[in-house]
Design a protein around this motif. Structure first.
Motif, PDB file in Angstrom:
ATOM      1  N   UNK A   4       0.854  -1.193   0.000  1.00  0.00           N
ATOM      2  CA  UNK A   4       0.000   0.000   0.000  1.00  0.00           C
ATOM      3  C   UNK A   4       0.883   1.233   0.000  1.00  0.00           C
ATOM      4  N   UNK A   5       0.507   2.192  -0.838  1.00  0.00           N
ATOM      5  CA  UNK A   5       1.267   3.424  -0.986  1.00  0.00           C
ATOM      6  C   UNK A   5       0.298   4.592  -0.864  1.00  0.00           C
ATOM      7  N   UNK A   6       0.680   5.588  -0.100  1.00  0.00           N
ATOM      8  CA  UNK A   6      -0.144   6.786   0.047  1.00  0.00           C
ATOM      9  C   UNK A   6       0.310   7.804  -0.994  1.00  0.00           C
ATOM     10  N   UNK A   7      -0.649   8.322  -1.740  1.00  0.00           N
ATOM     11  CA  UNK A   7      -0.376   9.344  -2.749  1.00  0.00           C
ATOM     12  C   UNK A   7      -0.920  10.667  -2.220  1.00  0.00           C
ATOM     13  N   UNK A   8      -0.143  11.285  -1.353  1.00  0.00           N
ATOM     14  CA  UNK A   8      -0.577  12.500  -0.674  1.00  0.00           C
ATOM     15  C   UNK A   8      -0.731  13.658  -1.661  1.00  0.00           C
ATOM     16  N   UNK A   9      -1.931  14.222  -1.696  1.00  0.00           N
ATOM     17  CA  UNK A   9      -2.192  15.350  -2.578  1.00  0.00           C
ATOM     18  C   UNK A   9      -2.866  14.974  -3.885  1.00  0.00           C
ATOM     19  N   UNK A  10      -3.132  13.698  -4.096  1.00  0.00           N
ATOM     20  CA  UNK A  10      -3.808  13.266  -5.323  1.00  0.00           C
ATOM     21  C   UNK A  10      -5.284  13.631  -5.230  1.00  0.00           C
ATOM     22  N   UNK A  11      -5.757  14.436  -6.192  1.00  0.00           N
ATOM     23  CA  UNK A  11      -7.162  14.834  -6.158  1.00  0.00           C
ATOM     24  C   UNK A  11      -7.803  14.842  -7.543  1.00  0.00           C
ATOM     25  N   UNK A  28       4.870  -8.185 -14.058  1.00  0.00           N
ATOM     26  CA  UNK A  28       4.880  -8.684 -12.686  1.00  0.00           C
ATOM     27  C   UNK A  28       3.723  -8.190 -11.845  1.00  0.00           C
ATOM     28  N   UNK A  29       2.971  -7.200 -12.335  1.00  0.00           N
ATOM     29  CA  UNK A  29       1.842  -6.655 -11.576  1.00  0.00           C
ATOM     30  C   UNK A  29       0.608  -7.515 -11.804  1.00  0.00           C
ATOM     31  N   UNK A  30       0.044  -8.007 -10.706  1.00  0.00           N
ATOM     32  CA  UNK A  30      -1.191  -8.784 -10.788  1.00  0.00           C
ATOM     33  C   UNK A  30      -2.395  -7.841 -10.771  1.00  0.00           C
ATOM     34  N   UNK A  31      -2.335  -6.812  -9.915  1.00  0.00           N
ATOM     35  CA  UNK A  31      -3.386  -5.800  -9.891  1.00  0.00           C
ATOM     36  C   UNK A  31      -2.874  -4.538  -9.212  1.00  0.00           C
ATOM     37  N   UNK A  32      -3.451  -3.417  -9.625  1.00  0.00           N
ATOM     38  CA  UNK A  32      -3.150  -2.129  -9.010  1.00  0.00           C
ATOM     39  C   UNK A  32      -4.437  -1.326  -8.993  1.00  0.00           C
ATOM     40  N   UNK A  33      -4.738  -0.710  -7.856  1.00  0.00           N
ATOM     41  CA  UNK A  33      -5.941   0.101  -7.771  1.00  0.00           C
ATOM     42  C   UNK A  33      -5.701   1.298  -6.858  1.00  0.00           C
ATOM     43  N   UNK A  34      -6.377   2.389  -7.190  1.00  0.00           N
ATOM     44  CA  UNK A  34      -6.271   3.608  -6.396  1.00  0.00           C
ATOM     45  C   UNK A  34      -7.641   3.918  -5.810  1.00  0.00           C
ATOM     46  N   UNK A  35      -7.658   4.162  -4.514  1.00  0.00           N
ATOM     47  CA  UNK A  35      -8.864   4.642  -3.843  1.00  0.00           C
ATOM     48  C   UNK A  35      -8.675   6.147  -3.701  1.00  0.00           C
ATOM     49  N   UNK A  36      -9.392   6.917  -4.504  1.00  0.00           N
ATOM     50  CA  UNK A  36      -9.223   8.367  -4.528  1.00  0.00           C
ATOM     51  C   UNK A  36      -9.630   9.024  -3.204  1.00  0.00           C
ATOM     52  N   UNK A  37     -10.606   8.456  -2.517  1.00  0.00           N
ATOM     53  CA  UNK A  37     -11.058   9.028  -1.242  1.00  0.00           C
ATOM     54  C   UNK A  37      -9.964   8.952  -0.171  1.00  0.00           C
ATOM     55  N   UNK A  38      -9.233   7.840  -0.131  1.00  0.00           N
ATOM     56  CA  UNK A  38      -8.178   7.675   0.871  1.00  0.00           C
ATOM     57  C   UNK A  38      -6.799   7.978   0.286  1.00  0.00           C
ATOM     58  N   UNK A  39      -6.732   8.220  -1.006  1.00  0.00           N
ATOM     59  CA  UNK A  39      -5.493   8.442  -1.773  1.00  0.00           C
ATOM     60  C   UNK A  39      -4.488   7.308  -1.578  1.00  0.00           C
ATOM     61  N   UNK A  40      -5.004   6.079  -1.495  1.00  0.00           N
ATOM     62  CA  UNK A  40      -4.130   4.915  -1.347  1.00  0.00           C
ATOM     63  C   UNK A  40      -4.061   4.135  -2.646  1.00  0.00           C
ATOM     64  N   UNK A  41      -2.837   3.795  -3.011  1.00  0.00           N
ATOM     65  CA  UNK A  41      -2.567   2.937  -4.153  1.00  0.00           C
ATOM     66  C   UNK A  41      -2.218   1.572  -3.593  1.00  0.00           C
TER      67      UNK A  41
END
Length: 73
Positions: A4-11, A28-41
């Motif tokens: 989990x990675x925090x993308x601080x300032x992503x809006x 090598x990536x199985x899945x990647x998703x961003x939750x815009x509300x929490x700014x977590x990748x």
């Protein structure tokens, strides 16, 4: 392995979609998703490729959103 990675300032929803799409195309990536509300990748990738994936993901984020702070959780 899941990271989990925090993308601080992503809006920007459009930028988040582009970032997510580009990261999902990485080897090598199985899945990647961003939750815009929490700014977590969340990235799920092969253990031996995770470090490379994170470094490339950082570059992808900077390409679309240079002011976003990339924090590994």
């Amino acid at each position: 392995m899941k990271k989990k990675i925090i993308l601080e300032g992503l809006d920007c929803a459009n930028c988040a979609a582009k970032i997510e799409n580009d990261i999902n195309k990485l080897t090598g990536v199985e899945s990647a998703s961003i939750n815009l509300m929490t700014t977590k990748l969340t990235i799920e990738a092969e253990d031996d490729k995770m470090q490379d994936v994170i470094e490339t993901a950082r570059k992808i984020v900077n390409k679309y959103e240079p002011d976003v702070i990339f924090k590994t959780a």
